[in-house]
Write an enzyme that holds these catalytic residues in place. Sequence first.
Site, PDB file in Angstrom:
ATOM      1  N   GLN A 154      -4.656  -1.980   9.381  1.00  0.00           N
ATOM      2  CA  GLN A 154      -4.501  -3.301   8.749  1.00  0.00           C
ATOM      3  C   GLN A 154      -5.117  -4.382   9.642  1.00  0.00           C
ATOM      4  O   GLN A 154      -4.736  -4.529  10.801  1.00  0.00           O
ATOM      5  CB  GLN A 154      -3.001  -3.573   8.500  1.00  0.00           C
ATOM      6  CG  GLN A 154      -2.740  -4.845   7.721  1.00  0.00           C
ATOM      7  CD  GLN A 154      -3.315  -4.809   6.302  1.00  0.00           C
ATOM      8  OE1 GLN A 154      -3.203  -3.817   5.601  1.00  0.00           O
ATOM      9  NE2 GLN A 154      -3.951  -5.881   5.887  1.00  0.00           N
TER      10      GLN A 154
ATOM     11  N   ASP B 183     -11.032   2.720   4.149  1.00  0.00           N
ATOM     12  CA  ASP B 183     -11.402   1.306   4.028  1.00  0.00           C
ATOM     13  C   ASP B 183     -12.922   1.132   3.962  1.00  0.00           C
ATOM     14  O   ASP B 183     -13.412   0.075   3.597  1.00  0.00           O
ATOM     15  CB  ASP B 183     -10.881   0.521   5.251  1.00  0.00           C
ATOM     16  CG  ASP B 183      -9.743  -0.407   4.877  1.00  0.00           C
ATOM     17  OD1 ASP B 183      -9.559  -0.660   3.667  1.00  0.00           O
ATOM     18  OD2 ASP B 183      -9.041  -0.874   5.795  1.00  0.00           O
TER      19      ASP B 183
ATOM     20  N   LYS C 294       0.839  -1.205   0.000  1.00  0.00           N
ATOM     21  CA  LYS C 294       0.000   0.000   0.000  1.00  0.00           C
ATOM     22  C   LYS C 294       0.878   1.260   0.000  1.00  0.00           C
ATOM     23  O   LYS C 294       0.605   2.221  -0.718  1.00  0.00           O
ATOM     24  CB  LYS C 294      -0.966  -0.031   1.198  1.00  0.00           C
ATOM     25  CG  LYS C 294      -2.066  -1.070   0.989  1.00  0.00           C
ATOM     26  CD  LYS C 294      -2.818  -1.449   2.250  1.00  0.00           C
ATOM     27  CE  LYS C 294      -3.744  -2.641   1.968  1.00  0.00           C
ATOM     28  NZ  LYS C 294      -4.412  -3.178   3.142  1.00  0.00           N
TER      29      LYS C 294
END
Length: 281
Positions: free
Chosen positions: A91, A114, A47
Amino acid sequence: MILNGKILSEKRLELLTEEIKESGIRPCLATVLVGDDPASHMYVRMKHKACEKVGITSVGAELPVEATTAEVLAAVEKFNKDPKVSGILVQLPLPPQVDTQAVIDAVSPEKDVDGFHPTSIGRLYSGHPKLVPCTPQGIMTMLAEHGIELAGKNAVVVGRSVDVGRPMAALLLNADATVTICHSKTQNLPAIMQQADILVSGIGKARFVTPEMVKEGAVVIDVGINHDENGKLCGDVDFDAVVEKASAITPVPGGVGPMTIATLMENTLKAAQAMSCNPAQ
Ligand code: NAP
């Protein structure tokens, strides 16, 4: 038609690089990584690398595997308050002692790239999405780029997770498809799958979807990332057999996966653009 996510994501990332350059906005993605799971470290590295490629700044907080919920919340709060940070990505999975839902709830909805925050989910389900989970949004981009019509179609989503199945179903519904969500307790699953014009599988079982479950001419989207008994990377769909029946299908690797990361970059720019319109956030 093979829906090639690798080529499409590269095209999207090139366009995004131009857009960021021309916008004068400096988006910044902040990642929160807890513990030493090698896969999580690899995903976060990927990422950051994607950010660098498109001109997004990135910063990261790394916490030890024994971190408490309070410590993870503090890392999130620091990024919430930092006006330079436009997107925050925690994460997952977090270690078991950390209250994952509390951490997701703590991310500022404006920076929720997200799309897992209850506000983001509520907006998506009410038909007014802002930041949408990257994997299903990437799939929608893929379908749109290939001119695949969704209105009035029967869509079957297998899997009901918060990151894949549920938001996928909401996006398809918002696009006027007639949507069925299936899961591990669904009865007569193959019969339901056979009705699908658009079949999305996100269950995590190697080559689970066989030709008998697929309608002739269906569009088949394979979200699964699995390893077969020989350790070979494969999706949920028995690609070699189903490809004969599908009108369009995503391969694994090189299908949905690359679109996920491209969408994360797009979400980060979107969040930065919204912040620049409303700097008080
Ligand atoms: P998850 O949270 O484990 O959810 C799996 C879902 O599949 C659950 O809803 C489960 O039902 C359902 N399921 C499991 N076995 C089933 C069966 N035999 N029949 C019907 N439904 C079944 O997993 P996830 O996070 O959604 O991920 C799913 C897969 O997609 C994994 O392989 C993951 O690695 C992959 N993935 C790929 C990307 C990408 O970018 N390509 C992104 C995210 C995930 P219950 O709810 O009843 O348990």
